[in-house]
Design an enzyme around this catalytic site. Structure first.
Site, PDB file in Angstrom:
ATOM      1  N   HIS A 188       0.731  -1.165   0.040  1.00  0.00           N
ATOM      2  CA  HIS A 188      -0.063   0.146  -0.047  1.00  0.00           C
ATOM      3  C   HIS A 188       0.809   1.280   0.113  1.00  0.00           C
ATOM      4  CE1 HIS A 188      -3.815   2.407   1.152  1.00  0.00           C
ATOM      5  NE2 HIS A 188      -2.573   3.093   1.520  1.00  0.00           N
ATOM      6  N   GLU A 189       1.855   1.235   0.982  1.00  0.00           N
ATOM      7  CA  GLU A 189       2.743   2.409   1.064  1.00  0.00           C
ATOM      8  C   GLU A 189       3.539   2.590  -0.269  1.00  0.00           C
ATOM      9  OE1 GLU A 189       1.660   4.649   3.237  1.00  0.00           O
ATOM     10  OE2 GLU A 189       0.576   3.514   4.492  1.00  0.00           O
ATOM     11  N   HIS A 192       1.747   4.153  -3.016  1.00  0.00           N
ATOM     12  CA  HIS A 192       1.689   5.846  -2.972  1.00  0.00           C
ATOM     13  C   HIS A 192       2.980   6.209  -3.484  1.00  0.00           C
ATOM     14  CE1 HIS A 192      -1.935   6.261  -0.679  1.00  0.00           C
ATOM     15  NE2 HIS A 192      -1.353   5.825   0.350  1.00  0.00           N
ATOM     16  N   HIS A 198      -5.494   7.023  -2.913  1.00  0.00           N
ATOM     17  CA  HIS A 198      -6.490   5.839  -2.592  1.00  0.00           C
ATOM     18  C   HIS A 198      -7.572   5.947  -3.513  1.00  0.00           C
ATOM     19  CE1 HIS A 198      -4.996   7.037   1.835  1.00  0.00           C
ATOM     20  NE2 HIS A 198      -4.511   5.891   1.423  1.00  0.00           N
ATOM     21  N   TYR A 244     -10.128   2.355   0.961  1.00  0.00           N
ATOM     22  CA  TYR A 244     -10.399   2.161   2.311  1.00  0.00           C
ATOM     23  C   TYR A 244     -11.366   1.113   2.935  1.00  0.00           C
ATOM     24  CZ  TYR A 244      -9.070   7.175   3.924  1.00  0.00           C
ATOM     25  OH  TYR A 244      -8.452   8.426   4.185  1.00  0.00           O
TER      26      TYR A 244
END
Length: 520
Positions: A188-189, A192, A198, A244
Site C-alpha cells: 500500500h505505501e 503511494h 487512495h 479504504y
C-alpha cells in the site's frame, strides 16, 4: 525425473488436504496431451481442495489492511492526510501529474531505496517479498540505492505513511516494526510512492460509492476528498490494496462511511496485497510492456495464450499465483510444449515464491505428457513460460487451488516441517506430503526434531507414514505421538506418504523432518 508421473499423486495429496476419497484405480502413464475431461473425478477433487488455512496466517481485521494502518497510526506524531499520506511543504493538494519515477533505457522503472538497519532478517525478507511482486508483475523495480540522488528512505518511524509519487532527493516512507509489518501494508505505501492515491479519492468515485457524511466527524471529512485523477480508462476497484474499508473514520461503531453502489453488499478493501486491477493500473501508468498475470483467488484455471490453438512465438509470460491463505497446489491437465534438448527452445519453469529469484520447484520442462503435481511452501507460486521463434504447439492448461498444508516432493533430499515450526503447530490440521523417488530408489525419512502431543492411543495428534501413495499401503513403524523422535523410517518402494493430524486440544512444537532418496 521423467515428466510422466502417475496422476494419482495429485489425488493422494489432495485426499489429505481436503479429506475426500481418492480414485480407486491408477490411470497409469501415457504420452500425449491430457485434457481435463479425461479425469473429471480427480480434477473435481482438486477444485474442491480450496480451503482457508485454519492456522495463523496474516491475520487482519475483516475489512482489510487499511483498518490496520489507521489503527497503527493512532497517536502518530506525523502530519498525516487521509490516514497515511505525508504532504510535502508547498503542496496543498494531492496531485501527481509530474511526479512519476523515470523509465530506464531497459524499460524498467527503478525506485532506489534505503532500508533502516532497525529491521531484522525476517522483516527484511518481508520487504523483499512485497517488492518482488511489483518486479514480477510490472516494470517497477525497487532497487537498493547506490549513488542515486532521488531515493526512498524506509524508516521505522511513527506508524505507516508515505508521500505520493517522486519528490526528488531522499523521501521518507514510514513502516513501523510494531504496526506495519504486513505485506499488504508495505505494498500500500509503496503504491503511494509510485504515484497512486487512495481508490476512494478517484474523480469518478461518486459513480461507484456513496460517502455517508453523517457518520463522519467534521474534522475527518477532509479524508474523503476526491481529486482530478487520471483513471487510466480502467474500472473502479473495490478490491484494491489502495481502498479504504467501509467503516473508515466512522464516528459511530458499526456504521459505514463508504457504501458501494448500486449493490451495497459488495466487499470493499482486502488484506492480501496488490489486486489484479492494481497491477493493470501500474502497467498502464508506466507503459510497461510485459506478459504477466496475477491469479489471486482460492482456486482457478489458466492456460497458455490461444490455448488450445498454438501458443505465440517469441514470448515470455509469467503467472503469479497468490492464494489468500494456505499453500498453492498446481496440476496440469494438458501439457504440449515443443521438445528440444535440455529444453533450450520452449520451456516452463516453476518457482516456490513470487519471483525468479525464489527456489525452483520445477526446472526447464518441455515435451508432451504429465507434469508432476506442484505444491508450494507458501501461498505464492510463480509459473514462467518462454517460447522461441520455432515450432509452436498447443501449450498447457492448469488448475490451481489453495490447500491447507502439505507438499509433493521429487528432489533427492529435502527438509520439511509442520506448519508454524518451531513454534506450535496449528489446531485441526490434516497435512499430507507425498515423496516420490525414481523407480529403483527407496526413501529414508529421519526426524530431526519431534514434539507431538502424547496420548496412549495417539488419538489426538499423530504422525503416520505409509509405504506407498495410499492410506491402504502398509504403515511404516507405527502411529507416533510423543516428545521423542521415531527411528529413521525407510520405504520398500519409491513412494512414501507422510500424514500429520492435529485436533483442537493441545498444540506442541511439531516436527522437522528430512528425507533422502537412495538406490535400493
Amino acid at each position: 525425473m521423467a515428466m510422466k508421473m502417475y496422476f494419482v499423486l495429485l489425488a493422494s495429496v489432495i485426499y489429505f488436504a481436503a479429506g475426500v476419497p481418492v480414485p480407486s484405480q491408477e490411470p497409469g502413464t501415457r504420452t500425449g496431451s491430457v485434457e481435463n475431461n479425461e479425469f473429471p473425478h480427480s480434477l473435481d477433487i482438486f477444485k474442491r481442495a480450496a480451503q482457508v488455512n485454519k492456522g495463523k496466517n496474516e491475520s487482519l481485521d475483516s475489512e482489510g489492511i487499511f483498518s490496520k494502518i489507521i489503527q497503527g497510526n493512532k497517536g502518530s506524531n506525523l502530519l498525516l492526510h487521509e490516514g497515511d499520506i505525508l504532504l510535502p511543504k508547498g503542496r496543498t493538494a494531492i496531485s501527481c501529474s509530474s511526479c512519476l519515477w523515470p523509465k530506464s533505457s531497459l524499460g524498467t522503472v527503478n525506485v532506489p531505496y534505503v532500508l533502516s538497519s532497525i529491521y531484522n532478517a525476517q522483516q527484511i525478507q518481508l520487504f523483499k517479498t512485497a517488492m518482488q511482486e511489483f518486479e514480477t508483475l510490472t516494470c517497477v523495480r525497487f532497487i537498493p540505492r547506490t549513488t542515486e540522488a532521488d531515493y526512498v528512505s524506509i524508516l521505522s518511524s511513527s506508524g505507516c505513511a508515505s508521500y505520493i509519487g517522486k519528490l526528488g532527493g531522499p523521501q521518507q516512507v514510514s513502516l513501523s516494526v510494531d504496526t506495519c509489518m504486513l505485506r499488504g501494508i508495505i505494498q500500500h505505501e509503496l503504491s503511494h510512492v509510485i504515484g497512486f492515491v487512495h481508490e476512494h479519492s478517484r474523480s469518478d468515485r461518486d459513480n461507484f460509492i456513496t460517502i455517508v457524511t453523517k457518520n463522519i466527524a467534521t474534522g475527518n471529512l477532509v479524508n474523503f476528498d476526491k481529486y482530478a485523477t487520471n483513471n487510466l480508462g480502467l474500472e473502479y476497484d473495490y478490491g484494491s490494496v489502495m481502498h479504504y474499508p467501509r467503516n473508515a473514520f466512522t464516528t459511530y461503531v458499526g456504521q459505514d462511511t463508504i457504501v458501494p453502489k448500486p449493490d451495497p453488499t459488495v466487499s470493499i478493501g482486502q488484506r492480501y496485497g496488490l489486486s489484479v486491477l492494481d497491477v493493470s493500473k501500474i502497467n498502464k501508468l508506466y507503459n510497461c510492456n510485459l506478459c504477466a498475470t496475477l491469479l489471486n483467488s482460492m482456486s482457478g484455471t489458466f492456460t497458455s495464450a490461444n490455448y488450445p490453438s498454438a501458443y505465440p512465438q517469441n514470448s515470455k509470460c509469467v503467472w503469479l499465483i497468490r492464494t489468500p491463505a494456505g499453500q498453492v497446489a498446481l496440476q496440469f491437465s494438458a501439457f504440449d510444449v515443443q521438445y528440444s534438448s535440455l529444453c533450450s527452445s520452449d520451456y516452463m519453469r516453476i518457482y516456490d515464491g513470487p519471483s525468479k529469484s525464489s527456489p525452483v520447484l520445477l526446472d526447464r520442462t518441455c515435451g508432451t505428457g504429465y507434469v508432476p503435481l506442484m505444491v508450494s511452501s507458501s501461498n505464492q507460486m510463480l509459473v514462467e513460460f518462454v517460447t522461441d521463434g520455432a515450432t509452436a504447439l498447443t501449450g498447457f492448461k492448469a488448475v490451481y487451488s489453495a490447500v491447507q498444508c502439505g507438499g509433493a516432493y521429487y528432489s533427492s533430499s529435502k527438509t520439511f516441517s509442520t506448519p508454524g515450526y518451531p513454534t506450535s503447530y496449528y489446531s485441526n490440521l490434516d497435512c499430507g506430503w507425498v515423496i516420490a523417488a525414481p523407480t529403483g530408489y527407496k526413501i529414508t525419512l529421519t526426524m530431526n526434531d519431534f514434539a507431538v502431543e502424547s496420548e496412549p492411543s495417539c488419538a489426538n495428534d499423530y504422525l503416520l507414514v505409509y509405504d506407498g501413495q495410499y492410506t491402504t499401503a502398509p504403515i511404516i513403524g507405527k502411529k507416533y505421538c510423543s516428545s521423542s523422535p521415531p527411528p529413521p523410517l525407510v520405504s520398500t518402494g519409491n513412494i512414501m506418504l507422510v500424514l500429520f493430524h492435529s485436533n483442537n486440544v493441545t498444540e506442541m512444537r511439531g516436527f522437522q523432518a528430512k528425507y533422502i532418496m537412495s538406490l535400493k
